[in-house]
Design a protein around this motif. Structure first.
Motif, PDB file in Angstrom:
ATOM      1  N   THR A 110      -0.837   2.415   7.539  1.00 21.87           N
ATOM      2  CA  THR A 110       0.356   1.565   7.522  1.00 21.87           C
ATOM      3  C   THR A 110       0.197   0.430   6.522  1.00 21.87           C
ATOM      4  O   THR A 110       1.127   0.099   5.773  1.00 21.87           O
ATOM      5  CB  THR A 110       0.617   0.988   8.924  1.00 21.87           C
ATOM      6  OG1 THR A 110       0.779   2.059   9.849  1.00 21.87           O
ATOM      7  CG2 THR A 110       1.847   0.105   8.931  1.00 21.87           C
ATOM      8  N   LEU A 111      -0.989  -0.167   6.492  1.00 22.36           N
ATOM      9  CA  LEU A 111      -1.251  -1.257   5.550  1.00 22.36           C
ATOM     10  C   LEU A 111      -1.119  -0.772   4.113  1.00 22.36           C
ATOM     11  O   LEU A 111      -0.566  -1.471   3.253  1.00 22.36           O
ATOM     12  CB  LEU A 111      -2.651  -1.820   5.801  1.00 22.36           C
ATOM     13  CG  LEU A 111      -3.103  -2.978   4.910  1.00 22.36           C
ATOM     14  CD1 LEU A 111      -2.162  -4.172   5.053  1.00 22.36           C
ATOM     15  CD2 LEU A 111      -4.533  -3.391   5.263  1.00 22.36           C
ATOM     16  N   LEU A 112      -1.604   0.427   3.832  1.00 17.71           N
ATOM     17  CA  LEU A 112      -1.479   1.008   2.487  1.00 17.71           C
ATOM     18  C   LEU A 112      -0.009   1.192   2.116  1.00 17.71           C
ATOM     19  O   LEU A 112       0.408   0.858   0.988  1.00 17.71           O
ATOM     20  CB  LEU A 112      -2.216   2.347   2.436  1.00 17.71           C
ATOM     21  CG  LEU A 112      -2.124   3.140   1.127  1.00 17.71           C
ATOM     22  CD1 LEU A 112      -2.799   2.384  -0.001  1.00 17.71           C
ATOM     23  CD2 LEU A 112      -2.754   4.517   1.295  1.00 17.71           C
ATOM     24  N   ALA A 113       0.778   1.703   3.064  1.00 23.95           N
ATOM     25  CA  ALA A 113       2.200   1.937   2.796  1.00 23.95           C
ATOM     26  C   ALA A 113       2.955   0.636   2.573  1.00 23.95           C
ATOM     27  O   ALA A 113       3.928   0.598   1.808  1.00 23.95           O
ATOM     28  CB  ALA A 113       2.815   2.701   3.964  1.00 23.95           C
ATOM     29  N   ILE A 114       2.520  -0.441   3.216  1.00 26.55           N
ATOM     30  CA  ILE A 114       3.178  -1.737   3.040  1.00 26.55           C
ATOM     31  C   ILE A 114       2.725  -2.413   1.759  1.00 26.55           C
ATOM     32  O   ILE A 114       3.532  -2.960   0.996  1.00 26.55           O
ATOM     33  CB  ILE A 114       2.882  -2.652   4.253  1.00 26.55           C
ATOM     34  CG1 ILE A 114       3.498  -2.075   5.531  1.00 26.55           C
ATOM     35  CG2 ILE A 114       3.398  -4.063   4.008  1.00 26.55           C
ATOM     36  CD1 ILE A 114       3.086  -2.823   6.783  1.00 26.55           C
ATOM     37  N   ALA A 115       1.414  -2.393   1.500  1.00 27.18           N
ATOM     38  CA  ALA A 115       0.840  -3.195   0.426  1.00 27.18           C
ATOM     39  C   ALA A 115       1.196  -2.694  -0.965  1.00 27.18           C
ATOM     40  O   ALA A 115       1.424  -3.502  -1.875  1.00 27.18           O
ATOM     41  CB  ALA A 115      -0.684  -3.256   0.586  1.00 27.18           C
ATOM     42  N   VAL A 116       1.231  -1.389  -1.176  1.00 25.14           N
ATOM     43  CA  VAL A 116       1.475  -0.852  -2.520  1.00 25.14           C
ATOM     44  C   VAL A 116       2.822  -1.297  -3.076  1.00 25.14           C
ATOM     45  O   VAL A 116       2.891  -1.885  -4.168  1.00 25.14           O
ATOM     46  CB  VAL A 116       1.326   0.683  -2.530  1.00 25.14           C
ATOM     47  CG1 VAL A 116       1.860   1.256  -3.837  1.00 25.14           C
ATOM     48  CG2 VAL A 116      -0.132   1.074  -2.349  1.00 25.14           C
ATOM     49  N   PRO A 117       3.944  -1.058  -2.371  1.00 27.62           N
ATOM     50  CA  PRO A 117       5.221  -1.523  -2.933  1.00 27.62           C
ATOM     51  C   PRO A 117       5.324  -3.037  -3.050  1.00 27.62           C
ATOM     52  O   PRO A 117       5.886  -3.560  -4.021  1.00 27.62           O
ATOM     53  CB  PRO A 117       6.265  -0.965  -1.960  1.00 27.62           C
ATOM     54  CG  PRO A 117       5.526  -0.663  -0.711  1.00 27.62           C
ATOM     55  CD  PRO A 117       4.143  -0.291  -1.128  1.00 27.62           C
ATOM     56  N   LEU A 118       4.771  -3.763  -2.071  1.00 29.09           N
ATOM     57  CA  LEU A 118       4.836  -5.221  -2.149  1.00 29.09           C
ATOM     58  C   LEU A 118       4.035  -5.756  -3.328  1.00 29.09           C
ATOM     59  O   LEU A 118       4.490  -6.664  -4.045  1.00 29.09           O
ATOM     60  CB  LEU A 118       4.331  -5.839  -0.845  1.00 29.09           C
ATOM     61  CG  LEU A 118       5.302  -5.852   0.336  1.00 29.09           C
ATOM     62  CD1 LEU A 118       4.650  -6.478   1.552  1.00 29.09           C
ATOM     63  CD2 LEU A 118       6.576  -6.599  -0.013  1.00 29.09           C
ATOM     64  N   ASN A 119       2.848  -5.206  -3.557  1.00 30.96           N
ATOM     65  CA  ASN A 119       2.027  -5.711  -4.656  1.00 30.96           C
ATOM     66  C   ASN A 119       2.625  -5.389  -6.014  1.00 30.96           C
ATOM     67  O   ASN A 119       2.441  -6.137  -6.977  1.00 30.96           O
ATOM     68  CB  ASN A 119       0.599  -5.155  -4.544  1.00 30.96           C
ATOM     69  CG  ASN A 119      -0.267  -6.000  -3.643  1.00 30.96           C
ATOM     70  OD1 ASN A 119       0.216  -6.539  -2.650  1.00 30.96           O
ATOM     71  ND2 ASN A 119      -1.535  -6.140  -3.976  1.00 30.96           N
ATOM     72  N   ILE A 120       3.330  -4.260  -6.109  1.00 30.29           N
ATOM     73  CA  ILE A 120       4.042  -3.969  -7.352  1.00 30.29           C
ATOM     74  C   ILE A 120       5.104  -5.039  -7.592  1.00 30.29           C
ATOM     75  O   ILE A 120       5.259  -5.557  -8.701  1.00 30.29           O
ATOM     76  CB  ILE A 120       4.681  -2.567  -7.281  1.00 30.29           C
ATOM     77  CG1 ILE A 120       3.584  -1.494  -7.319  1.00 30.29           C
ATOM     78  CG2 ILE A 120       5.658  -2.358  -8.437  1.00 30.29           C
ATOM     79  CD1 ILE A 120       4.106  -0.086  -7.102  1.00 30.29           C
ATOM     80  N   GLY A 121       5.831  -5.395  -6.524  1.00 35.42           N
ATOM     81  CA  GLY A 121       6.845  -6.438  -6.653  1.00 35.42           C
ATOM     82  C   GLY A 121       6.252  -7.793  -6.950  1.00 35.42           C
ATOM     83  O   GLY A 121       6.763  -8.547  -7.790  1.00 35.42           O
ATOM     84  N   TYR A 122       5.147  -8.134  -6.287  1.00 32.94           N
ATOM     85  CA  TYR A 122       4.532  -9.441  -6.503  1.00 32.94           C
ATOM     86  C   TYR A 122       3.954  -9.582  -7.909  1.00 32.94           C
ATOM     87  O   TYR A 122       3.980 -10.663  -8.495  1.00 32.94           O
ATOM     88  CB  TYR A 122       3.439  -9.687  -5.461  1.00 32.94           C
ATOM     89  CG  TYR A 122       3.966  -9.864  -4.053  1.00 32.94           C
ATOM     90  CD1 TYR A 122       5.280 -10.262  -3.813  1.00 32.94           C
ATOM     91  CD2 TYR A 122       3.153  -9.609  -2.948  1.00 32.94           C
ATOM     92  CE1 TYR A 122       5.765 -10.416  -2.534  1.00 32.94           C
ATOM     93  CE2 TYR A 122       3.632  -9.763  -1.656  1.00 32.94           C
ATOM     94  CZ  TYR A 122       4.940 -10.164  -1.455  1.00 32.94           C
ATOM     95  OH  TYR A 122       5.418 -10.325  -0.179  1.00 32.94           O
ATOM     96  N   SER A 123       3.407  -8.495  -8.451  1.00 35.94           N
ATOM     97  CA  SER A 123       2.886  -8.557  -9.820  1.00 35.94           C
ATOM     98  C   SER A 123       4.019  -8.793 -10.810  1.00 35.94           C
ATOM     99  O   SER A 123       3.844  -9.506 -11.812  1.00 35.94           O
ATOM    100  CB  SER A 123       2.127  -7.270 -10.159  1.00 35.94           C
ATOM    101  OG  SER A 123       2.984  -6.143 -10.077  1.00 35.94           O
TER     102      SER A 123
END
Length: 562
Positions: free
Chosen positions: A29-42
């Protein structure tokens, strides 16, 4: 009796065959949340999407191996991303090589500062940024991010700068450039995210949203003029690098790196302490600081940007039931596989979908409910939060940090300027310090502990007070404490931060079978305590009042409470 310090503090302590499936599920679940968010944050930070993904590999592994907290998740977050963009936007052009190098250098300096804070045992710094200040600062950054994501969701193109006023101007004047397909897609994504969270918050709706929106764009054949897409994401393992900057450029980054270190440390340590108290394992702020520092240095060396604590992701894994750092290790492994084998699928992600995911995530950081609660309980602290919000939003993040520290000092001085002056003699000597008063409090009757604190209970001292009492309660298991009396005669105030800590302390006492009572309130303090929901039960100070007061008076007369 087992105290908190006896509990194994290793990040993977407590991992068993029984709870391993739950920990693994939390990691997925953490992987599914973090990948799209980190793309947006970058993208918010003005960097390539790969920079956000790199932060989830080596820096995360280093963090897991060195951190003291069992649950706290480390990653670039919305506030840090906005701070990177606002601080570097005036020094280099976003997307340029110099800008990227400055982001790396900024992470390195931030990491070194956090390591120094750990070495010099400055973990207590989290106690000196009160909740209203952090609420105002983070809300200001969040609102700035929200406006930039709305621009992306509407499909408005063109440069709008890093200043909030410029973004608002772009939003107001660019309405003729709104792309209908972008609006429809973004609205659909927001609907799925909001409804999905209410339906089942454990499902990775962010990942589902990205998949569905990518399929919709591909099937309908919408042109890039109507819906922008992410584009190619660099594949492969992160490479070691060093910023190609002059020493003048390094010096120019130091103030923003210091701001990032202070904000990251304060927010991270506060969240870490909260979960440690809630789940019953030791809180080791200086070890957490070292982990943050090392992970930030690693982020700078391998092409990422500043890392802090992720409140939302920590809450997500805690809600699933994870109690170790195994989910973060799964996150690192999954991201590594994605970078090596799967970046091609990321290229077709619609930008409005990323904007929707980030916008929904940062809305919670606006803390509207907490501002409302501050307005209800303490207008002065509400005003402090609003000032921090306005300065951060309109003037900038760095001035916001400076104003936050000034307000923190003013707030501390304001509360400490008129202390209750109680002269107590002990063998001809003046009364001892606060720490001595609390730690030397004496059992006045079997199973009863009477503690008097001759100072306002505020954000700067509440942790020391609570921890001293906790240590005293757990110090002698052969004589267990069953009743704690807080003598409130010398307490002239309780602020919002202290009230929240006292509510947590009440829960801790209940778990340890200790009943809490108060005695000898000053007239204005009863109303104050009720405002903070600390006196929901009249019996907490009415029952056996005479006996409690007698115990308190006896302790004071014999000098045993100082």
């Amino acid at each position: 009796m087992v105290t908190l310090h006896d509990v194994d503090a290793r990040p993977l302590a407590g991992l068993t065959k029984k709870n391993a499936p739950r920990e693994i599920a939390a990691g997925v679940t953490l992987l599914a949340i973090a990948v799209p968010l980190n793309i947006g944050y970058s993208q918010i930070a003005g960097l390539d999407p790969s920079a956000g993904l790199y932060a989830l590999v080596i820096p995360t592994i280093i963090y897991v191996l060195t951190v003291g907290s069992r649950q706290l998740v480390a990653s670039p977050d919305a506030a840090a991303s906005a701070l990177v963009a606002s601080s570097l936007g005036g020094l280099a052009v976003a997307g340029s090589g110099t800008y990227a190098d400055m982001a790396l250098a900024q992470a390195m300096i931030c990491g070194v500062l956090m390591i120094l804070m750990s070495v010099f045992r400055l973990g207590f710094i989290a106690d000196f940024l009160s909740k209203p200040i952090l609420i105002g600062f983070v809300a200001g950054l969040a609102f700035d991010i929200l406006v930039s994501q709305v621009i992306k969701m509407l499909g408005i193109t063109g440069s709008h700068g890093h200043e909030f006023v410029s973004k608002v101007a772009t939003l107001v004047t660019g309405w003729t450039d709104i792309k209908p397909w972008s609006v429809v897609l973004a609205a659909g994504c927001v609907a799925v995210l909001v409804a999905g969270r209410r339906l089942n918050p454990l499902i990775p709706w962010a990942l589902i949203t990205l998949i569905i929106s990518s399929i919709v764009v591909s099937v309908t054949g919408v042109s890039a003029d109507q819906v922008a897409i992410l584009g190619p994401v660099e594949a492969g393992l992160p490479a070691l690098t060093w910023p190609a900057l002059s020493w003048q450029q390094w010096l120019a980054i130091v103030p923003s790196a210091l701001a990032l270190a202070v904000v990251g440390a304060s927010e991270g340590l506060l969240v870490s302490r909260s979960y440690a108290n809630r789940r019953g394992y030791p809180n080791r702020p200086n070890k957490d600081l070292m982990a943050f520092g090392l992970s930030n240095v690693a982020a700078g060396f391998q092409g990422s940007f500043t890392i802090g604590a992720s409140t939302s992701r920590t809450a997500a894994v805690d809600q699933i039931g994870a109690r170790t750092q195994l989910p973060s290790l799964i996150l690192a492994a999954g991201t590594l596989l994605l970078l090596v084998f799967g970046t091609g699928v990321l290229a077709h992600i619609p930008s409005p979908a990323i904007g929707a995911i980030v916008a929904v995530a940062v809305v919670r950081l606006l803390a509207i409910g907490e501002f409302r609660e501050l307005a209800r309980t303490d207008r002065a602290e509400f005003s402090i939060g609003v000032v921090c919000f306005a300065v951060t939003l309109i003037v900038g993040a760095i001035p916001g940090i400076l104003v936050a520290f000034v307000l923190a000092l003013i707030n501390l001085a304001r509360r400490a300027a008129q202390p209750a002056i109680d002269v107590v003699q002990a063998d001809g000597a003046a009364e001892a310090s606060l720490l001595d008063r609390t730690s030397k409090a004496t059992v006045s009757a079997p199973g009863v502990l009477v503690v008097r604190v001759a100072a306002p209970l505020i954000f700067a001292n509440i942790v020391t007070v609570v921890e001293s009492i906790q240590q005293r309660i757990t110090a002698e298991p052969e004589h267990p404490i069953r009743h704690l009396v807080l003598d409130m005669e010398a307490v002239t105030d309780v602020d919002v931060t202290a009230a929240e800590q006292l509510l947590t302390f009440k829960a801790w006492l209940a778990e340890h079978g200790v009943e809490l009572s108060f005695s000898r309130f000053r007239p204005q303090m009863q109303h104050r305590m009720r405002q903070h929901d600390l006196l929901e039960d009249e019996r907490m100070f009415a029952t056996n009042r005479a006996a409690v007061s007698e115990l308190s008076a006896d302790a004071a007369s014999r000098g045993q409470d100082n």
